[in-house]
Design an enzyme around this catalytic site. Structure first.
Site, PDB file in Angstrom:
ATOM      1  N   GLU A  59     -33.691  62.432 -77.921  1.00  0.00           N
ATOM      2  CA  GLU A  59     -33.143  63.268 -76.846  1.00  0.00           C
ATOM      3  C   GLU A  59     -32.957  62.397 -75.599  1.00  0.00           C
ATOM      4  OE1 GLU A  59     -32.271  66.037 -77.831  1.00  0.00           O
ATOM      5  OE2 GLU A  59     -33.760  66.917 -79.181  1.00  0.00           O
ATOM      6  N   ASP A  62     -28.712  59.254 -76.261  1.00  0.00           N
ATOM      7  CA  ASP A  62     -27.393  58.947 -76.846  1.00  0.00           C
ATOM      8  C   ASP A  62     -26.531  58.171 -75.857  1.00  0.00           C
ATOM      9  OD1 ASP A  62     -27.085  61.280 -75.279  1.00  0.00           O
ATOM     10  OD2 ASP A  62     -25.866  62.354 -76.765  1.00  0.00           O
ATOM     11  N   SER A  93     -12.323  84.979 -77.489  1.00  0.00           N
ATOM     12  CA  SER A  93     -13.622  84.802 -78.138  1.00  0.00           C
ATOM     13  C   SER A  93     -14.228  86.152 -78.469  1.00  0.00           C
ATOM     14  CB  SER A  93     -14.574  84.047 -77.216  1.00  0.00           C
ATOM     15  OG  SER A  93     -15.887  84.107 -77.742  1.00  0.00           O
ATOM     16  N   GLY A 169     -26.145  78.779 -75.945  1.00  0.00           N
ATOM     17  CA  GLY A 169     -27.047  78.306 -74.891  1.00  0.00           C
ATOM     18  C   GLY A 169     -28.477  78.145 -75.360  1.00  0.00           C
ATOM     19  N   LEU A 172     -28.909  74.646 -79.576  1.00  0.00           N
ATOM     20  CA  LEU A 172     -28.529  74.387 -80.971  1.00  0.00           C
ATOM     21  C   LEU A 172     -27.043  74.044 -81.071  1.00  0.00           C
ATOM     22  CD1 LEU A 172     -30.708  77.157 -82.658  1.00  0.00           C
ATOM     23  CD2 LEU A 172     -31.174  74.694 -82.520  1.00  0.00           C
ATOM     24  N   SER A 174     -24.008  75.259 -79.588  1.00  0.00           N
ATOM     25  CA  SER A 174     -22.855  76.146 -79.756  1.00  0.00           C
ATOM     26  C   SER A 174     -21.618  75.547 -79.100  1.00  0.00           C
ATOM     27  CB  SER A 174     -23.142  77.529 -79.156  1.00  0.00           C
ATOM     28  OG  SER A 174     -23.135  77.495 -77.748  1.00  0.00           O
ATOM     29  N   ASP A 224     -24.097  65.690 -80.394  1.00  0.00           N
ATOM     30  CA  ASP A 224     -23.806  67.010 -80.960  1.00  0.00           C
ATOM     31  C   ASP A 224     -22.516  67.007 -81.771  1.00  0.00           C
ATOM     32  OD1 ASP A 224     -25.897  67.488 -79.270  1.00  0.00           O
ATOM     33  OD2 ASP A 224     -24.840  68.910 -77.965  1.00  0.00           O
ATOM     34  N   TYR A 276     -29.070  67.362 -66.295  1.00  0.00           N
ATOM     35  CA  TYR A 276     -28.706  66.422 -67.367  1.00  0.00           C
ATOM     36  C   TYR A 276     -28.098  65.163 -66.743  1.00  0.00           C
ATOM     37  CZ  TYR A 276     -27.024  64.646 -71.786  1.00  0.00           C
ATOM     38  OH  TYR A 276     -26.811  63.844 -72.883  1.00  0.00           O
TER      39      TYR A 276
END
Ligand code: ADP
Ligand code: MG
Length: 454
Positions: A59, A62, A93, A169, A172, A174, A224, A276
């Site tokens: 984590e 990358d 959506s 969110g 995982l 999305s 991801d 981030y």
């Protein structure tokens, strides 16, 4: 806060844990196809699906060229699509009522009008992919080799309808699942090819990364999208983020009676804005002090704990002798320590998984060390994540850690099959006693990458 059983717990604390149902992808694709027809008055040409991912280690490394250990899980986002010939991209959506998908109107843009800052909200993940494909087709700055198959002609357009089975969110991925399903749909409409080869998948991943970095404005590093587009069922990817080469690790915990379990804490994403990017900036500042292009360059090909410690000692010496540092000194040192130990843990877990009989207890201990580093050095966890990890371990998990960027989201745990139900019940009541939101549970299987499903 603790999760020891207490006398004040109420009966509701012990309500049944909520499991996210296994996705029935074919059924979802058929339903989506119908919705598409209702919205656009014609049938879609096809439906493409791309999965989210879990990550066992690596984590916040990358972007530093470190090794990550992701796998695509079985929850996918689907995109139904049909071509247009007027350069316009339309999208809707089925998650438009979701609190995290703020703008519920049908979205529309000319592809030629997509640019950084021009597409707000979730549509940026979609329109950004079309923009990214043209950028990669022409050889963007980071990868000057042009991949012409990705080029969308000036009159190329599409109608799209998306539906996600990935919790949104939840850490995982999305967002990557959305980008990658759109990328596969557009690629197929544009070229007539439903089975892009690995070099084309690498190029599509770069287009999706460009969408997320430049159009959405999230400075993520490519883990991801690579997992979503290049995984194989039953395998963990050892992803070398220096060049995005992958090795495939066919390590199956089920052979040892174990499974991967995710706990979506559903913790509200507080404070996450800009965090981030600031972690990334601190890692880049540490690399600058060390005089290196990326932090991966600080370690040898086969790093050891001594190598990681030596890098920290060198960093301290350089600062004492007056090296320039653009970020906070204490925080930068913590991020450097996280990066070094995290890269090492990835190598150590990959080593275990290459053996015929992985030592899963050791893998579990490394997961816990990874979580502690995310908590103490990267400083991206919240009480829900820390308590979920503690409770998973107390209830029999061999290891558990936050997955993804933190500040909410999910924990992944390595759990003996016979402990799964009891562990979920324990975490459920623990969350109730702490006054947290009700968590969601998912068992995750390493699954195939994005593909056409209808
Ligand atoms: P994660 O990738 O961990 O799920 P992110 O914050 O990176 O979390 O991405 C979530 C965002 O992705 C949502 O807020 C929304 O903008 C977009 N998104 C994901 N799935 C969908 C969907 N099915 N429909 C619309 N937007 C989506
Ligand atoms: Mg995301």
């Amino acid at each position: 806060m603790s999760c020891e059983l207490s006398e004040t717990a109420t009966p509701e604390d012990f309500a049944r844990p909520r499991w996210v149902a296994q996705p029935d992808v074919r059924e979802r694709a058929r339903r989506l196809s119908q919705k598409f027809e209702e919205a656009y008055g014609r049938a879609p040409v096809g439906v493409w699906a791309a999965p989210g991912r879990a990550n066992l280690m690596g984590e916040y490394v990358d972007f530093s060229g470190g090794m990550c250990l992701p796998f695509a899980h079985q929850y996918v986002t689907l995109t139904a699509a049909a071509p247009r010939e007027d350069g316009v991209l339309n999208a809707q959506s089925m998650q438009d009522a979701d609190e995290s998908v703020a703008d519920d109107r049908p979205q529309s843009t000319r592809i030629s009008a997509v640019a950084p800052g021009a597409v707000p909200g979730w549509f940026g993940y979609v329109a950004g992919v079309a923009w990214g494909m043209n950028r990669v087709a022409h050889g963007e700055s980071a990868h000057p080799v042009a991949v012409s198959e990705l080029e969308l002609a000036a009159d190329f357009g599409a109608d799209l309808m998306v539906d996600s089975t990935v919790p949104i969110g939840a850490g995982l991925a999305s967002s990557a699942a959305l980008e990658c399903s759109v990328a596969l749909a557009l690629f197929s409409l544009n070229t007539g090819r439903d089975h892009p080869d690995d070099p084309q998948r690498r190029a599509l991943a770069r287009a999706c990364i460009a969408a997320e970095n430049h159009i959405v404005g999230a400075n993520t590093g490519g883990l991801d999208q690579t997992a979503s587009l290049r995984s194989h069922a039953g395998e963990i990817l050892a992803l070398d983020c220096r060049d995005f080469d992958v090795a495939r690790l066919p390590a199956d915990p089920a052979l040892a009676g174990l499974t991967w379990l995710a706990v979506d804490t559903r913790a509200p994403h507080k404070l996450a804005d800009g965090q981030y990017s600031s972690r990334r900036a601190e890692c880049e500042a540490a690399a600058a002090v060390l005089g290196l292009p990326t932090l991966r360059d600080a370690l040898p090909e086969h790093p050891t704990p001594d190598d990681a410690a030596a890098v920290l000692a060198r960093f301290d010496r350089l600062l004492e002798s007056g090296a320039d540092l653009t970020e906070d000194r204490e925080k930068t040192r913590l991020r450097l320590r996280h990066s070094m130990t995290e890269m090492l843990r990835s190598v150590q877990i990959a080593h275990e998984m290459r053996s015929d009989a992985p030592n899963w207890s050791r893998v579990g201990r490394l997961l816990v060390e990874g979580h502690e580093s995310m908590r103490d050095d990267c400083q991206v966890t919240v009480p829900e994540l820390d308590i979920a990890v503690d409770e998973c371990l107390r209830a029999g998990a061999l290891g558990a850690k936050v997955v993804g960027g933190g500040f909410g989201g999910s924990v992944i745990a390595l759990v003996p099959l016979e402990s799964v139900a009891g562990l979920a019940a324990a975490v459920q009541s623990c969350f109730a006693r702490n006054g947290f939101r009700e968590p969601l549970f998912l068992t995750l299987q390493p699954s195939e990458a994005g593909r056409r499903v209808l």
